[in-house]
Motif scaffolding. Structure first.
Motif, PDB file in Angstrom:
ATOM      1  N   ALA A 149     -16.205 -38.396  26.671  1.00 26.78           N
ATOM      2  CA  ALA A 149     -16.234 -37.045  27.257  1.00 26.78           C
ATOM      3  C   ALA A 149     -16.095 -35.984  26.163  1.00 26.78           C
ATOM      4  O   ALA A 149     -16.721 -34.918  26.225  1.00 26.78           O
ATOM      5  CB  ALA A 149     -15.117 -36.912  28.281  1.00 26.78           C
ATOM      6  N   VAL A 150     -15.294 -36.293  25.146  1.00 25.36           N
ATOM      7  CA  VAL A 150     -15.133 -35.352  24.024  1.00 25.36           C
ATOM      8  C   VAL A 150     -16.474 -35.192  23.304  1.00 25.36           C
ATOM      9  O   VAL A 150     -16.942 -34.069  23.042  1.00 25.36           O
ATOM     10  CB  VAL A 150     -14.049 -35.848  23.029  1.00 25.36           C
ATOM     11  N   ILE A 151     -17.126 -36.317  23.005  1.00 26.29           N
ATOM     12  CA  ILE A 151     -18.396 -36.264  22.267  1.00 26.29           C
ATOM     13  C   ILE A 151     -19.459 -35.542  23.106  1.00 26.29           C
ATOM     14  O   ILE A 151     -20.238 -34.740  22.586  1.00 26.29           O
ATOM     15  CB  ILE A 151     -18.853 -37.689  21.865  1.00 26.29           C
ATOM     16  N   ASN A 191     -19.960 -32.902  11.054  1.00 28.03           N
ATOM     17  CA  ASN A 191     -20.358 -34.307  11.119  1.00 28.03           C
ATOM     18  C   ASN A 191     -19.272 -35.087  11.846  1.00 28.03           C
ATOM     19  O   ASN A 191     -18.094 -34.774  11.713  1.00 28.03           O
ATOM     20  CB  ASN A 191     -20.534 -34.876   9.704  1.00 28.03           C
ATOM     21  N   ILE A 192     -19.702 -36.066  12.636  1.00 32.01           N
ATOM     22  CA  ILE A 192     -18.729 -37.036  13.163  1.00 32.01           C
ATOM     23  C   ILE A 192     -18.772 -38.216  12.203  1.00 32.01           C
ATOM     24  O   ILE A 192     -19.772 -38.932  12.122  1.00 32.01           O
ATOM     25  CB  ILE A 192     -19.084 -37.453  14.601  1.00 32.01           C
ATOM     26  N   ASN A 193     -17.709 -38.360  11.429  1.00 28.63           N
ATOM     27  CA  ASN A 193     -17.718 -39.357  10.347  1.00 28.63           C
ATOM     28  C   ASN A 193     -17.471 -40.773  10.844  1.00 28.63           C
ATOM     29  O   ASN A 193     -17.955 -41.722  10.254  1.00 28.63           O
ATOM     30  CB  ASN A 193     -16.620 -39.060   9.315  1.00 28.63           C
ATOM     31  N   SER A 194     -16.651 -40.907  11.878  1.00 27.72           N
ATOM     32  CA  SER A 194     -16.304 -42.260  12.320  1.00 27.72           C
ATOM     33  C   SER A 194     -15.734 -42.223  13.719  1.00 27.72           C
ATOM     34  O   SER A 194     -15.194 -41.199  14.151  1.00 27.72           O
ATOM     35  CB  SER A 194     -15.263 -42.886  11.377  1.00 27.72           C
ATOM     36  N   VAL A 195     -15.894 -43.345  14.416  1.00 31.97           N
ATOM     37  CA  VAL A 195     -15.226 -43.563  15.702  1.00 31.97           C
ATOM     38  C   VAL A 195     -14.635 -44.972  15.663  1.00 31.97           C
ATOM     39  O   VAL A 195     -15.327 -45.915  15.284  1.00 31.97           O
ATOM     40  CB  VAL A 195     -16.210 -43.510  16.897  1.00 31.97           C
ATOM     41  N   ARG A 251     -10.050 -43.244  18.096  1.00 28.23           N
ATOM     42  CA  ARG A 251      -9.909 -42.205  17.057  1.00 28.23           C
ATOM     43  C   ARG A 251     -11.274 -41.797  16.542  1.00 28.23           C
ATOM     44  O   ARG A 251     -12.165 -42.627  16.384  1.00 28.23           O
ATOM     45  CB  ARG A 251      -9.073 -42.735  15.894  1.00 28.23           C
ATOM     46  N   LEU A 252     -11.417 -40.527  16.261  1.00 21.73           N
ATOM     47  CA  LEU A 252     -12.686 -39.983  15.775  1.00 21.73           C
ATOM     48  C   LEU A 252     -12.371 -39.002  14.649  1.00 21.73           C
ATOM     49  O   LEU A 252     -11.436 -38.213  14.749  1.00 21.73           O
ATOM     50  CB  LEU A 252     -13.383 -39.295  16.948  1.00 21.73           C
ATOM     51  N   THR A 253     -13.148 -39.089  13.549  1.00 22.43           N
ATOM     52  CA  THR A 253     -12.930 -38.158  12.437  1.00 22.43           C
ATOM     53  C   THR A 253     -14.083 -37.168  12.369  1.00 22.43           C
ATOM     54  O   THR A 253     -15.248 -37.569  12.428  1.00 22.43           O
ATOM     55  CB  THR A 253     -12.830 -38.927  11.104  1.00 22.43           C
ATOM     56  N   ILE A 254     -13.751 -35.897  12.272  1.00 24.12           N
ATOM     57  CA  ILE A 254     -14.788 -34.877  12.127  1.00 24.12           C
ATOM     58  C   ILE A 254     -14.703 -34.213  10.756  1.00 24.12           C
ATOM     59  O   ILE A 254     -13.627 -34.106  10.161  1.00 24.12           O
ATOM     60  CB  ILE A 254     -14.717 -33.781  13.217  1.00 24.12           C
ATOM     61  N   ASP A 255     -15.855 -33.796  10.272  1.00 23.24           N
ATOM     62  CA  ASP A 255     -15.975 -33.084   8.992  1.00 23.24           C
ATOM     63  C   ASP A 255     -16.678 -31.767   9.308  1.00 23.24           C
ATOM     64  O   ASP A 255     -17.890 -31.701   9.442  1.00 23.24           O
ATOM     65  CB  ASP A 255     -16.801 -33.926   8.020  1.00 23.24           C
ATOM     66  N   ARG A 256     -15.885 -30.737   9.452  1.00 17.05           N
ATOM     67  CA  ARG A 256     -16.423 -29.432   9.853  1.00 17.05           C
ATOM     68  C   ARG A 256     -16.515 -28.553   8.611  1.00 17.05           C
ATOM     69  O   ARG A 256     -15.528 -28.379   7.887  1.00 17.05           O
ATOM     70  CB  ARG A 256     -15.462 -28.829  10.879  1.00 17.05           C
ATOM     71  N   ARG A 257     -17.730 -28.051   8.309  1.00 26.44           N
ATOM     72  CA  ARG A 257     -17.923 -27.157   7.155  1.00 26.44           C
ATOM     73  C   ARG A 257     -18.058 -25.742   7.690  1.00 26.44           C
ATOM     74  O   ARG A 257     -18.884 -25.483   8.561  1.00 26.44           O
ATOM     75  CB  ARG A 257     -19.178 -27.567   6.383  1.00 26.44           C
TER      76      ARG A 257
END
Ligand SMILES: [Zn+2]
Length: 425
Positions: free
Chosen positions: A229-231, A262-266, A288-294
């Motif tokens: 749902a988040v994605i 970017n979504i780096n990982s789930v 867990r999800l990692t985001i890379d926001r520029r």
């Protein structure tokens, strides 16, 4: 007026090639931080031959620093006859892993068709070598100059620069009165001046659930469905909104002239990392999800975080049992040196003299060690300028062009003349 400097660089063409090749032959792969000490020791010896005083400084206690993988940096300084300003060239000595797809040996430093091939050729041992040869040429032509030249080879840029420039900046190596101007020879192209970079926010989002037997998911609560749902909300709301946020910063490539994420990982459910492989049997209680926001100069970090948190909070109201945690992993503020800053105008003059045209002013999509110079050293007269093409960095068959290195060494030597001698030629 710059003839003498340009001739002095031309005379050192073979030296520049040899130096670049010898630097590439140290496999300074990071992580883990291989071969830093021999590479730094080699640089120290080479710079001593040019009359520099050198220091080896280990980033003791910084991430990754161990006796097996010491974070060894070298700082070299040449003081002129009289006191004046200091120009510092900073290059990272670490390279990223080679990866697949090479057709040449990544650490042999093969020369072919005017190019030197190898991991780190462009990012950024070619730039480091060019700065050393530029300093040699300047010292030979103007031995009585005022001020000082510094050259450093530093660790860990590819992993955040904590054991390298950040460590040295904390010790005062990137602050006034020791240093006035910093040039970082990252591969941004020989006729472009990189004024800074976008900001970074890395974060980890975790959704929570409740473990249960996979045959009776209604007894538990699936953390991966919550993350789905988040994605979905990111896809529908956040990504389109980010696409619309344009910036006046001259970021290259142009696709990065806006906000990106970017979504780096789930990672969700129990691990399946048992060989030969056992499937995860349960309703997952965590994802867990990692985001890379520029982000851009025009954006505020608080607002950047707020956009993500607002979506998560709303889902909390909409989805039964939805719960989350949002953890900061890394934050870097965007930075952009003024176009009228002394180091910018000096390098611009060098580019005009060598190429007969105006420089392009650019901003890097990703960060590099300038962030530590600005934030820890509080030194803002800093840019990236160096040979090599950014799109070759980190790729297989990475190379740097020999004539590109020669030309950018000329630009660097003229910049030294402008900054230390007022460009009197
Ligand atoms: Zn680099």
């Amino acid at each position: 007026m710059d003839e003498k400097l340009r001739d002095a660089i031309e005379k050192r063409r073979d030296d520049l090639i040899t130096l670049t090749r010898e630097l590439i032959r140290f496999p300074t792969i990071n992580p883990p931080g291989e071969a830093y000490t021999p590479c730094a020791e080699y640089l120290a010896r080479r710079l001593q031959q040019s009359g520099f005083e050198t220091q080896l400084i280990r980033g003791v206690g910084t991430p990754g620093d161990t006796d097996r993988f010491p974070r060894t940096n070298v700082v070299a300084r040449f003081d002129g006859r009289t006191h004046g300003q200091t120009v510092h060239f900073n290059s990272h000595i670490d390279v990223v892993d080679t990866g697949e797809g090479w057709t040449v040996d990544p650490f042999e430093a093969l020369v072919r068709d005017g190019k030197i091939y190898g991991r780190g050729a462009c990012d950024m041992k070619g730039g480091l070598a060019a700065s050393i040869v530029a300093a040699d040429a300047f010292l030979a032509v103007y031995p009585d100059f005022r001020g000082a030249i510094e050259i450093s080879g530093t660790a860990d840029e590819e992993s955040g620069g904590f054991g390298g420039v950040a460590h040295l900046a904390r010790l005062g190596y990137f602050s006034k009165p020791r240093v006035d101007h910093v040039i970082i020879p990252e591969p941004l192209d020989k006729d472009r001046i990189c004024l800074g970079h976008r900001g970074v926010w890395w974060a980890e989002i975790e959704t929570r659930g409740e473990i249960a037997h996979g045959s009776m998911p209604f007894l538990g609560d699936c953390a991966i469905r919550h993350m789905g749902a988040v994605i979905e909300a990111f896809e529908k709301e956040l990504f389109p909104a980010l696409d619309l946020k344009q910036t006046a910063m001259p970021v290259v490539p142009e696709g990065a002239r806006r906000s990106t994420m970017n979504i780096n990982s789930v990672h969700g459910g129990q691990t399946e990392d048992f060989k030969p492989g056992l499937p995860s049997p349960n309703v997952p209680d965590s994802c867990r999800l990692t985001i890379d926001r520029r982000f851009l100069l025009e954006e505020d970090l608080g607002e950047v975080k707020g956009e993500v948190r607002a979506i998560l909070e709303r889902l909390k109201g909409e989805r039964p049992k939805f719960d989350y945690e949002l953890r900061d992993v890394m934050e870097v503020l965007p930075t952009m040196t003024e176009r009228g800053a002394p180091v910018v105008t000096a390098v611009a003059e060098g580019i005009r003299a060598v190429f007969g045209k105006e420089p392009a002013y650019v901003i890097s999509p990703g960060t590099y060690d300038q962030k530590h110079v600005a934030r820890i050293g509080h030194l803002h007269d800093c840019i990236a300028y160096g040979p090599g093409r950014l799109d070759l960095a980190h790729r297989p068959d990475e190379w740097v062009g020999i004539s590109d290195m020669v030309e950018s060494a000329k630009v660097m030597a003229i910049s030294l003349d402008v900054l230390l001698r007022g460009g009197r030629g």
